[in-house]
Scaffold this active site. Structure first.
Site, PDB file in Angstrom:
ATOM      1  N   THR A 174      75.843  42.549 -51.341  1.00  0.00           N
ATOM      2  CA  THR A 174      76.157  43.003 -50.110  1.00  0.00           C
ATOM      3  C   THR A 174      74.943  42.500 -48.987  1.00  0.00           C
ATOM      4  OG1 THR A 174      76.242  44.749 -50.674  1.00  0.00           O
ATOM      5  CG2 THR A 174      78.225  43.689 -50.780  1.00  0.00           C
ATOM      6  N   SER A 206      70.888  43.168 -54.142  1.00  0.00           N
ATOM      7  CA  SER A 206      70.838  43.132 -53.827  1.00  0.00           C
ATOM      8  C   SER A 206      70.136  43.943 -52.429  1.00  0.00           C
ATOM      9  CB  SER A 206      72.782  43.477 -52.994  1.00  0.00           C
ATOM     10  OG  SER A 206      73.124  44.312 -53.073  1.00  0.00           O
ATOM     11  N   ARG A 207      70.411  45.229 -52.115  1.00  0.00           N
ATOM     12  CA  ARG A 207      69.438  45.819 -51.503  1.00  0.00           C
ATOM     13  C   ARG A 207      69.772  47.332 -52.523  1.00  0.00           C
ATOM     14  NH1 ARG A 207      67.323  42.447 -50.170  1.00  0.00           N
ATOM     15  NH2 ARG A 207      66.280  41.474 -47.382  1.00  0.00           N
ATOM     16  N   GLU A 236      61.753  51.296 -51.839  1.00  0.00           N
ATOM     17  CA  GLU A 236      60.566  50.535 -52.152  1.00  0.00           C
ATOM     18  C   GLU A 236      59.091  50.565 -51.642  1.00  0.00           C
ATOM     19  OE1 GLU A 236      62.153  46.315 -52.840  1.00  0.00           O
ATOM     20  OE2 GLU A 236      63.462  47.044 -53.972  1.00  0.00           O
ATOM     21  N   HIS A 253      62.033  43.869 -57.830  1.00  0.00           N
ATOM     22  CA  HIS A 253      63.382  42.799 -56.660  1.00  0.00           C
ATOM     23  C   HIS A 253      62.609  41.522 -56.257  1.00  0.00           C
ATOM     24  CE1 HIS A 253      63.738  43.195 -52.392  1.00  0.00           C
ATOM     25  NE2 HIS A 253      64.867  41.734 -52.773  1.00  0.00           N
ATOM     26  N   GLY A 256      65.651  36.593 -56.709  1.00  0.00           N
ATOM     27  CA  GLY A 256      65.991  35.170 -56.073  1.00  0.00           C
ATOM     28  C   GLY A 256      64.890  34.841 -55.410  1.00  0.00           C
TER      29      GLY A 256
END
Length: 381
Positions: A174, A206-207, A236, A253, A256
């Protein structure tokens, strides 16, 4: 024209050199003073771009080479007539590859067959939607929770409570939103986390703040049956070291961070800028994308589908190296750990995507063909 770009955005020269003078700096150090005389600002998610940063500057275009926009004050952009663009879907394939790699690693550690587990995907946008397609293509049982899509589309969705109650594996994809109809800040709070099924696996790519990190840390201390995979963290680049120690897989992180996704993000921002200014793009990504280091893979028709799946996924990504590098970085004081977090991201090695693989099967085996098709790799005939 003057362009300021985060130093970690690739191919800025190749795409933007013909449009103006380019200057680079670390994304976390971009401040008002750095924007003097700047017309175009190119950032990543580490830079908060809002009224405080932009008011009184000459910036009239902001491009973020990321899917998410929670670091951008879009209301202020609209009020101030600032054009902006993000890069939706640029790294979706890379995140899917990351999740598949983590699932294989968890299955190996736990001695469980992935095909026997029930998957819940929370957030079915560019990333989550692609993951759902892959998992279902593999014939696995998948539940999807996406309230915004559910209001627009008929059928096919379940509630978050149903995902928590019914699914053995939950993967979060999300955006981070603090308000609105579907806020996601601490979506997985203490109460929801406590409802996880025995032996459940929770993946967050996601976050960080979608999961209450303190609550998850407390839960993992009490529930050794659970497995957690975290690529994103509250606060972060500061990381809860105790929580990282409790996770089966912990990474900085980089879910991606495929090379393809990074280059795609820059290309999308360049195209958006040209469209906003009525310009014809003069550079195409295909001209700049390097060929894959792995030319192809060949399987005998007698190969097991599960082994083929593992081989193809690990040919592009295995999370264990990133996990080991990250754990080694969790030393020293807070400042040293923050610097190490950013350095791991800045120096991240090139990683390619599964859909760039060419696969040959010697003979006829529909089950193997189905695996290749589900993953999106190219089948050579």
């Amino acid at each position: 024209m003057h362009i300021l770009a985060d130093e970690n955005i690739p191919l800025v020269d190749e795409f933007f050199a013909g449009l103006g003078e380019i200057r680079r700096m670390p994304g976390r150090r971009i401040n008002r003073a750095a924007l003097e005389g700047v017309d175009v600002l190119l950032v990543r998610s580490v830079t908060r771009v809002d009224r405080e940063l932009l008011q009184g500057t000459a910036v009239r275009f902001v491009g973020t080479c990321t899917i998410g926009t929670d670091h951008l004050d879009l209301d202020y952009f609209e009020q101030s007539g600032i054009d902006w663009a993000s890069a939706p879907g640029c790294n979706a394939r890379g995140v899917v590859d990351y999740v598949l790699g983590c699932l294989l690693a968890l299955a190996e550690v736990r001695g469980e067959a992935l095909a026997r587990r029930r998957f819940g995907v929370v957030g079915a946008g560019e990333v989550g939607g692609r993951l759902v397609e892959v998992l279902r293509g593999l014939g696995w049982d998948v539940r999807v929770c996406d309230p915004p899509r559910q209001t627009r589309e008929a059928g096919g969705f379940v509630t978050l409570d149903e995902v928590i109650a019914e699914c053995d594996v939950i993967s979060l994809h999300t955006p981070l939103s603090m308000s609105g109809d579907c806020p996601t800040f601490h979506l997985f709070d203490r109460q929801r986390l406590s409802g996880l099924r025995p032996g459940a696996w929770l993946i967050n790519a996601s976050r960080g703040a979608v999961v209450d990190n303190a609550a998850l840390r407390d839960l993992l201390l009490q529930r050794p049956d659970l497995e957690a995979v975290l690529d994103v963290w509250e606060g972060e680049p500061q990381v809860d070291v105790e929580l990282a120690d409790l996770c089966r897989i912990a990474t900085p992180h980089i879910a991606g961070y495929s090379l393809d996704g990074k280059l795609r993000g820059t290309a999308q921002i360049h195209a958006a800028y040209c469209a906003a200014r009525g310009l014809e793009p003069t550079v195409e990504l295909a001209q700049l994308m390097p060929g894959p280091a792995l030319a192809g893979l060949t399987f005998a028709a007698s190969a097991e589908p599960a082994e083929m799946l593992a081989t193809l996924c690990r040919a592009v990504y295995d999370p264990r190296r990133d996990d080991a590098d990250f754990r080694r970085s969790l030393q020293g004081d807070d400042a040293q750990r923050r610097a190490a977090f950013d350095l791991l991201r800045k120096a991240y090695p090139a990683r390619r995507e599964i859909d760039g693989l060419a696969v040959r099967i010697e003979g006829d085996n529909p089950a193997l063909t189905a695996v290749v098709s589900a993953l999106g790799a190219r089948l050579l005939r």
